[in-house]
Design a protein around this motif. Structure first.
Motif, PDB file in Angstrom:
ATOM      1  N   GLY A  69       6.511   2.960   4.447  1.00 22.33           N
ATOM      2  CA  GLY A  69       6.595   2.161   3.228  1.00 22.33           C
ATOM      3  C   GLY A  69       5.222   1.749   2.758  1.00 22.33           C
ATOM      4  N   ILE A  70       5.074   1.605   1.444  1.00 17.70           N
ATOM      5  CA  ILE A  70       3.822   1.148   0.834  1.00 17.70           C
ATOM      6  C   ILE A  70       4.138  -0.026  -0.084  1.00 17.70           C
ATOM      7  CG2 ILE A  70       1.888   1.750  -0.681  1.00 17.70           C
ATOM      8  CD1 ILE A  70       2.178   4.641   0.252  1.00 17.70           C
ATOM      9  N   ASN A  71       3.573  -1.195   0.235  1.00 19.00           N
ATOM     10  CA  ASN A  71       3.846  -2.437  -0.508  1.00 19.00           C
ATOM     11  C   ASN A  71       5.340  -2.740  -0.575  1.00 19.00           C
ATOM     12  OD1 ASN A  71       1.137  -2.769  -0.899  1.00 19.00           O
ATOM     13  ND2 ASN A  71       1.141  -2.372  -3.095  1.00 19.00           N
ATOM     14  N   SER A  72       6.075  -2.364   0.454  1.00 17.89           N
ATOM     15  CA  SER A  72       7.537  -2.460   0.430  1.00 17.89           C
ATOM     16  C   SER A  72       8.056  -3.886   0.343  1.00 17.89           C
ATOM     17  CB  SER A  72       8.107  -1.806   1.691  1.00 17.89           C
ATOM     18  OG  SER A  72       7.654  -0.486   1.825  1.00 17.89           O
ATOM     19  N   PHE A  73       7.317  -4.853   0.879  1.00 19.43           N
ATOM     20  CA  PHE A  73       7.809  -6.224   0.922  1.00 19.43           C
ATOM     21  C   PHE A  73       7.233  -7.104  -0.184  1.00 19.43           C
ATOM     22  CE2 PHE A  73       8.615  -4.657   5.215  1.00 19.43           C
ATOM     23  CZ  PHE A  73       9.940  -5.038   5.375  1.00 19.43           C
ATOM     24  N   ASN A  74       6.575  -6.505  -1.158  1.00 15.44           N
ATOM     25  CA  ASN A  74       6.122  -7.269  -2.315  1.00 15.44           C
ATOM     26  C   ASN A  74       7.297  -7.553  -3.249  1.00 15.44           C
ATOM     27  OD1 ASN A  74       3.475  -7.448  -1.508  1.00 15.44           O
ATOM     28  ND2 ASN A  74       2.762  -5.747  -2.767  1.00 15.44           N
ATOM     29  N   PRO A  75       7.228  -8.636  -4.023  1.00 16.20           N
ATOM     30  CA  PRO A  75       8.331  -8.945  -4.945  1.00 16.20           C
ATOM     31  C   PRO A  75       8.621  -7.792  -5.898  1.00 16.20           C
ATOM     32  CG  PRO A  75       6.829 -10.796  -4.759  1.00 16.20           C
ATOM     33  CD  PRO A  75       6.182  -9.657  -4.046  1.00 16.20           C
ATOM     34  N   HIS A  76       9.886  -7.462  -6.026  1.00 18.33           N
ATOM     35  CA  HIS A  76      10.373  -6.433  -6.954  1.00 18.33           C
ATOM     36  C   HIS A  76       9.772  -5.055  -6.685  1.00 18.33           C
ATOM     37  CE1 HIS A  76      11.925  -9.940  -8.887  1.00 18.33           C
ATOM     38  NE2 HIS A  76      10.735 -10.371  -9.232  1.00 18.33           N
ATOM     39  N   ILE A  92       0.953  -8.569  -1.747  1.00 16.42           N
ATOM     40  CA  ILE A  92      -0.062  -8.305  -0.729  1.00 16.42           C
ATOM     41  C   ILE A  92      -0.117  -6.796  -0.511  1.00 16.42           C
ATOM     42  CG2 ILE A  92      -0.651  -8.534   1.714  1.00 16.42           C
ATOM     43  CD1 ILE A  92       0.661 -11.257   1.714  1.00 16.42           C
ATOM     44  N   PRO A  93      -1.283  -6.177  -0.655  1.00 11.12           N
ATOM     45  CA  PRO A  93      -1.360  -4.734  -0.365  1.00 11.12           C
ATOM     46  C   PRO A  93      -1.080  -4.489   1.112  1.00 11.12           C
ATOM     47  CG  PRO A  93      -3.555  -5.654  -0.695  1.00 11.12           C
ATOM     48  CD  PRO A  93      -2.588  -6.722  -1.064  1.00 11.12           C
ATOM     49  N   HIS A  94      -0.110  -3.628   1.403  1.00  8.31           N
ATOM     50  CA  HIS A  94       0.234  -3.385   2.793  1.00  8.31           C
ATOM     51  C   HIS A  94       0.958  -2.055   2.940  1.00  8.31           C
ATOM     52  CE1 HIS A  94       3.969  -5.212   1.209  1.00  8.31           C
ATOM     53  NE2 HIS A  94       4.597  -4.472   2.134  1.00  8.31           N
ATOM     54  N   ILE A  95       0.987  -1.569   4.156  1.00  8.20           N
ATOM     55  CA  ILE A  95       1.823  -0.421   4.495  1.00  8.20           C
ATOM     56  C   ILE A  95       2.743  -0.822   5.645  1.00  8.20           C
ATOM     57  CG2 ILE A  95       0.169   1.319   3.703  1.00  8.20           C
ATOM     58  CD1 ILE A  95      -0.616   1.771   6.631  1.00  8.20           C
ATOM     59  N   VAL A  96       3.894  -0.163   5.714  1.00 10.28           N
ATOM     60  CA  VAL A  96       4.827  -0.368   6.813  1.00 10.28           C
ATOM     61  C   VAL A  96       4.758   0.868   7.706  1.00 10.28           C
ATOM     62  CG1 VAL A  96       7.190  -0.913   7.485  1.00 10.28           C
ATOM     63  CG2 VAL A  96       6.323  -1.652   5.249  1.00 10.28           C
ATOM     64  N   MET A  97       4.570   0.649   9.002  1.00  9.24           N
ATOM     65  CA  MET A  97       4.473   1.745   9.951  1.00  9.24           C
ATOM     66  C   MET A  97       5.588   1.608  10.986  1.00  9.24           C
ATOM     67  SD  MET A  97       0.359   2.282  10.453  1.00  9.24           S
ATOM     68  CE  MET A  97       0.627   4.035  10.753  1.00  9.24           C
ATOM     69  N   ALA A 254       8.909  -1.317  14.080  1.00 12.80           N
ATOM     70  CA  ALA A 254       8.021  -1.197  12.919  1.00 12.80           C
ATOM     71  C   ALA A 254       7.133  -2.424  12.821  1.00 12.80           C
ATOM     72  CB  ALA A 254       8.862  -1.042  11.639  1.00 12.80           C
ATOM     73  N   PHE A 255       6.038  -2.283  12.073  1.00 13.61           N
ATOM     74  CA  PHE A 255       5.155  -3.410  11.786  1.00 13.61           C
ATOM     75  C   PHE A 255       4.413  -3.125  10.487  1.00 13.61           C
ATOM     76  CE2 PHE A 255       2.877  -0.523  14.657  1.00 13.61           C
ATOM     77  CZ  PHE A 255       1.677  -0.305  13.979  1.00 13.61           C
ATOM     78  N   CYS A 256       3.806  -4.160   9.937  1.00 11.11           N
ATOM     79  CA  CYS A 256       3.062  -4.033   8.687  1.00 11.11           C
ATOM     80  C   CYS A 256       1.566  -4.188   8.933  1.00 11.11           C
ATOM     81  CB  CYS A 256       3.493  -5.104   7.677  1.00 11.11           C
ATOM     82  SG  CYS A 256       5.153  -4.915   7.040  1.00 11.11           S
ATOM     83  N   VAL A 257       0.783  -3.369   8.229  1.00 16.59           N
ATOM     84  CA  VAL A 257      -0.674  -3.513   8.209  1.00 16.59           C
ATOM     85  C   VAL A 257      -1.059  -3.931   6.813  1.00 16.59           C
ATOM     86  CG1 VAL A 257      -2.883  -2.363   8.599  1.00 16.59           C
ATOM     87  CG2 VAL A 257      -0.856  -1.631   9.884  1.00 16.59           C
TER      88      VAL A 257
END
Length: 258
Positions: A69-76, A92-97, A254-257
């Motif tokens: 995932g890329i920015n998966s937990f950002n609003p909308h 928040i810019p992030h990736i899910v691994m 999984a975790f987020c960076v």
């Protein structure tokens, strides 16, 4: 190290479109661990892998962690639409691994507890997290690895538990972008992200140390019955299993960076 470099890179790209256009980080990109040692807890879960087993062909490697995932937990940000309120208040810019495959199997719990109070969650928060840290993943550095706010149906199934762990199992909607067995009242598109790497059953297939397709756990309890938990079948379809210590399913955390 690799995760620090990812962290520094992500800080420059708060917009998902820019990240994708830039092309430096893509869904399916990966980091390979050299090895992984995790002590068991309760019903098991010990891992002692001194090498990263190549599972053959397109199966990947046992200790490969991929971008799902890329920015998966950002609003909308949810690909299902604009309903998702987000796991953070501001983007928040992030990736899910997540682990590409199944380094270990174990039971979910010794009682009918949902994920929040489960043996599985304790195992991931303590033992597995420590193993990843020793393998080179900066799990205790909050500026790099972080836990978005996630909602998971509670044990009595009259509401949700709030989970902010840095290492976790995805819910059914996070994996499938839809609901089959989870509680449709309390896990909805408004409070569930979607990990967009998983576009179909083939992408959801994971393999175990024997190079066989392996079913694996999700964190969603079965709708209406917390004695069971949601899972992904060996062929990548939606499934469920008895959430007991004797019913060992795959563990692919999984975790987020950021």
């Amino acid at each position: 190290d690799t995760f620090t470099q990812i962290h520094e890179y992500l800080k420059a790209f708060s917009n998902k479109t820019d990240l994708l256009k830039n092309g430096r980080i893509k869904l399916g990109d990966y980091v390979d661990l050299a090895g992984l040692v995790v002590t068991g807890y309760g019903s098991g879960g010990a891992i002692n892998e001194t090498t990263n087993q190549d599972l053959g062909g397109s199966k990947g490697k046992l200790l490969r962690i991929i971008v799902v995932g890329i920015n998966s937990f950002n609003p909308h940000a949810n690909n299902a639409g604009a309903d998702y309120a987000g796991g953070v208040t501001s983007p928040i810019p992030h990736i899910v691994m997540q682990f590409q495959n199944i380094p270990v199997t174990r039971g979910m719990n010794d009682t009918s507890m949902a994920y929040e109070g489960s043996e599985m969650r304790t195992y991931l928060k303590a033992n597995f997290t420590e193993g990843l840290k020793l393998a080179g993943v900066p799990m205790y550095e909050g500026t790099i690895i972080w836990g978005p706010t996630r909602k998971i149906t509670n044990t009595v199934q009259n509401g949700t538990d709030t989970i902010t762990d840095t290492l976790w199992l995805p819910t059914e909607r996070e994996i499938f972008n839809s609901r089959t067995y989870s509680n449709d009242t309390y896990e909805t598109p408004a409070d569930q992200a979607y990990l967009e790497y998983y576009t179909g059953d083939p992408e959801r297939v994971k393999y175990n140390t024997g190079e066989d397709q392996q079913w694996y756990w999700e964190s969603s309890p079965f709708g209406g019955n917390s004695l069971r938990g949601c899972a992904v079948n060996p062929n990548g379809s939606a499934g469920n299993g008895a959430g007991t210590v004797s019913y060992a399913g795959g563990v692919a955390p999984a975790f987020c960076v950021k």
